[in-house]
Write an enzyme that holds these catalytic residues in place. Structure first.
Site, mmCIF file in Angstrom:
data_model
loop_
_atom_site.group_PDB
_atom_site.id
_atom_site.type_symbol
_atom_site.label_atom_id
_atom_site.label_comp_id
_atom_site.label_asym_id
_atom_site.label_seq_id
_atom_site.Cartn_x
_atom_site.Cartn_y
_atom_site.Cartn_z
ATOM 1 N N LEU A 39 0.828 -1.226 0.000
ATOM 2 C CA LEU A 39 0.000 0.000 0.000
ATOM 3 C C LEU A 39 0.859 1.271 0.000
ATOM 4 O O LEU A 39 0.324 2.373 0.013
ATOM 5 C CB LEU A 39 -1.010 -0.001 1.152
ATOM 6 C CG LEU A 39 -2.021 -1.169 1.134
ATOM 7 C CD1 LEU A 39 -3.128 -0.942 2.166
ATOM 8 C CD2 LEU A 39 -2.634 -1.419 -0.229
ATOM 9 N N ASP B 75 9.888 -9.101 1.633
ATOM 10 C CA ASP B 75 9.363 -9.152 0.266
ATOM 11 C C ASP B 75 9.845 -8.005 -0.620
ATOM 12 O O ASP B 75 9.880 -6.847 -0.206
ATOM 13 C CB ASP B 75 7.837 -9.167 0.260
ATOM 14 C CG ASP B 75 7.337 -9.305 -1.146
ATOM 15 O OD1 ASP B 75 7.707 -10.275 -1.808
ATOM 16 O OD2 ASP B 75 6.641 -8.389 -1.607
ATOM 17 N N HIS C 194 4.212 -15.587 -3.796
ATOM 18 C CA HIS C 194 4.080 -15.655 -5.264
ATOM 19 C C HIS C 194 4.838 -16.796 -5.954
ATOM 20 O O HIS C 194 5.740 -16.563 -6.750
ATOM 21 C CB HIS C 194 4.428 -14.302 -5.916
ATOM 22 C CG HIS C 194 5.591 -13.535 -5.316
ATOM 23 N ND1 HIS C 194 6.820 -14.096 -5.082
ATOM 24 C CD2 HIS C 194 5.685 -12.236 -4.913
ATOM 25 C CE1 HIS C 194 7.625 -13.182 -4.568
ATOM 26 N NE2 HIS C 194 6.957 -12.049 -4.437
ATOM 27 N N ASN D 56 7.870 -9.249 -10.552
ATOM 28 C CA ASN D 56 8.690 -10.247 -9.871
ATOM 29 C C ASN D 56 7.804 -11.185 -9.085
ATOM 30 O O ASN D 56 6.964 -10.700 -8.324
ATOM 31 C CB ASN D 56 9.682 -9.586 -8.914
ATOM 32 C CG ASN D 56 10.869 -9.015 -9.651
ATOM 33 O OD1 ASN D 56 11.131 -9.358 -10.811
ATOM 34 N ND2 ASN D 56 11.581 -8.117 -8.989
ATOM 35 N N ASP E 64 -0.442 -9.697 -4.463
ATOM 36 C CA ASP E 64 0.813 -8.963 -4.649
ATOM 37 C C ASP E 64 0.527 -7.619 -5.349
ATOM 38 O O ASP E 64 1.285 -7.175 -6.211
ATOM 39 C CB ASP E 64 1.837 -9.795 -5.435
ATOM 40 C CG ASP E 64 3.228 -9.178 -5.416
ATOM 41 O OD1 ASP E 64 3.450 -8.198 -4.682
ATOM 42 O OD2 ASP E 64 4.104 -9.680 -6.159
ATOM 43 N N PRO F 92 9.174 -3.518 -11.302
ATOM 44 C CA PRO F 92 8.317 -4.700 -11.341
ATOM 45 C C PRO F 92 7.093 -4.548 -10.444
ATOM 46 O O PRO F 92 7.199 -4.004 -9.348
ATOM 47 C CB PRO F 92 9.234 -5.817 -10.838
ATOM 48 C CG PRO F 92 10.262 -5.129 -9.999
ATOM 49 C CD PRO F 92 10.416 -3.734 -10.549
HETATM 50 C C1 NCD Z 1 6.798 -5.775 -5.518
HETATM 51 C C2 NCD Z 1 6.842 -4.274 -5.260
HETATM 52 O O1 NCD Z 1 6.674 -3.509 -6.213
HETATM 53 O O2 NCD Z 1 6.969 -3.861 -4.112
HETATM 54 N N1 NCD Z 1 7.037 -5.997 -6.913
HETATM 55 C C3 NCD Z 1 6.731 -7.098 -7.618
HETATM 56 O O3 NCD Z 1 7.084 -7.155 -8.795
HETATM 57 N N2 NCD Z 1 6.067 -8.089 -7.133
HETATM 58 C C4 NCD Z 1 7.742 -6.477 -4.636
HETATM 59 C C5 NCD Z 1 7.552 -7.969 -4.614
HETATM 60 O O4 NCD Z 1 6.455 -8.476 -4.260
HETATM 61 O O5 NCD Z 1 8.480 -8.691 -4.905
HETATM 62 ZN ZN ZN Z 2 7.922 -10.456 -3.747
#
Ligand code: NCD
Ligand code: ZN
Length: 454
Positions: free
Chosen positions: A76, A167, A247, A293, A320, A338
């Protein structure tokens, strides 16, 4: 029953008594009515004679009633990147997506590694009042992968942090992960791993395969994820605490999870809607929207992930939800940040893949999007059965509604929505948090209240 005003279009955010009239719990059986008093389900069946005459009656049109959805992986962006999402806009997106509880990750600025930050996130979420926003603490201070965060202080804070994760980054050092597990075990908190051996993914922006080779993009091989999943399964086995894999994205990860479960290792996993739906063929346009990612993989991975969710090898769905501004997305593919939005589309995607296709029923959706994530995170008041005496955290799903994903309609502050322009057939109609309506699609403009009046 007709005595009570059917407000339908203007369901207020107030609590008191609410009757959800003509709904089908879990999409099963005949229409019934669910009476909610002061945030608790007090009656299921025909509306009782002695119901409060001032009760708000919401017409359910035979739609599906599910426990409020729980998302154990969102970003968030508050504190630090409030230009891309805030606890308020993220909560609005969550309520619109049918969620009553979310877990927001620690990769904020500053990093969520101090009780004061966790408490401020939790308090803001409660103030907004649209969704319970649980802060996730980082495993290592500053996400630097060097020193452990003080889990105990966060666990004992007012935010009662129950999950820790770096994460966005992997806890690559095996000895540090071992110590984290030992520490977490004593406190009975969950560790969630972003499984990526960074030494194998340097400069990578896409799945290592034919598409990346053709497009000239550096690839992230499956083994960078799988080697960490295998290692963490063994650590969980030997140091006896729960590990959750964020994920999951590859066929090999599914095989490892299957093995771990047959061994009785306390390893759980989530899969995102985008990894269940999309493949790396989307990268042909070089659109940064599809950079995420772990990366979008190939069709056999998608098939294995779907199968694994169906048979319980993968426990749950987590979005995610990762908002980013256009300055970070509308750039060359390798330079795009990402991440994709997920909160407002996840139910429709899961319904399309599993329910509309006939592969599974609404009980399955309740399990993977509400009950299981609540169980894994040990949330006491969410993911509960739809039964008398249970907290009224609920969502009404309209399974016969054609709608087109439109960035102009998003509650989220960002627009990195990979489904813009796509048509779906299932939509959240109403969300209820502890007896308060937090989203009503059929109210004027389908708006979420700016902040619930409680
Ligand atoms: C996430 C982020 O933007 O914080 N990005 C992603 O590609 N999933 C970080 C993460 O969950 O790895
Ligand atoms: Zn992640």
């Amino acid at each position: 029953m007709t005595n009570y005003p059917a407000t339908g279009a203007q369901a207020p955010a107030a609590a008191g008594t609410i009757v959800l009239h003509n709904v089908r719990p879990y999409g099963e059986g005949e229409d019934t009515s669910v009476t909610i008093t002061d945030g608790v389900i007090t009656h299921i069946g025909p509306v009782p004679e002695d119901v409060d005459p001032t009760a708000t009656v919401i017409e359910g049109h035979s739609r599906v009633l599910l426990p409020g959805l729980v998302d154990m992986h969102v970003h968030l962006r508050e504190p630090g990147r409030e230009d891309t999402e805030t606890i308020e806009t993220g909560s609005q997106a969550a309520a619109k997506g049918g969620f009553t509880a979310v877990f927001t990750m620690a990769n904020t600025a500053p990093v969520l590694d101090q009780p004061i930050i966790a408490e401020s996130v939790w308090a803001k979420g409660q103030k907004v009042g649209l969704c319970d926003v649980h802060p996730v603490g980082s495993i290592t201070k500053g996400l630097e992968g060097k020193t452990l965060t003080e889990f105990g202080m966060l666990r004992n804070s007012d935010a009662k942090v129950r999950m820790f994760s770096d994460d966005g980054k992997c806890v690559t050092d095996p000895q540090l992960m071992r110590r984290a597990l030992e520490y977490a075990k004593g406190l009975d908190v969950l560790l969630a791993q972003h499984a990526e051996d960074h030494r194998m993914t340097e400069g990578a922006s896409a799945h290592e395969g034919q598409t990346a080779a053709r497009l000239g993009l550096r690839g992230w091989p499956r083994v960078a994820e799988e080697s960490i999943v295998a290692r963490d399964a063994l650590l969980a086995r030997d140091y006896g605490n729960r590990v959750h894999i964020c994920h999951a994205s590859t066929t090999g990860t599914v095989e490892l999870l299957k093995w771990a479960k047959t061994q009785g290792i306390p390893l759980t996993a989530e899969v995102t809607p985008h990894h269940l739906l999309l493949t790396d063929s989307k990268l042909e346009t070089y659109d940064g929207l599809y950079r995420v990612n772990p990366p979008l993989r190939e069709s056999h991975d998608v098939a294995a992930l779907r199968e694994a969710l169906l048979d319980g090898t993968i426990d749950c769905v987590a979005t995610d939800h990762a908002p980013h501004g256009s300055e970070d997305k509308c750039v060359e593919f390798e330079h795009a940040k990402p991440g994709m939005l997920g909160l407002e589309s996840s139910l429709a995607i899961v319904a399309r893949i599993f329910v509309e296709s006939g592969l599974a029923d609404w009980r399955f959706v309740a399990r993977v999007m509400s009950e299981k994530p609540a169980e894994i995170t040990r949330l006491p008041d969410h993911g509960r059965p739809i039964a008398v005496g249970e907290p009224a955290n609920l969502t009404i799903v309209d399974p016969q509604s054609s709608w087109t994903s439109d960035n102009a309609q998003l509650a989220s502050k960002s627009e990195n929505n990979p489904y813009a322009g796509e048509e779906f057939h299932t939509q959240v109609a109403l969300t209820v948090l502890r007896g308060h309506v937090t989203y009503d699609r059929d109210a004027a403009g389908g708006r979420v209240p700016a902040a619930a009046a409680h």
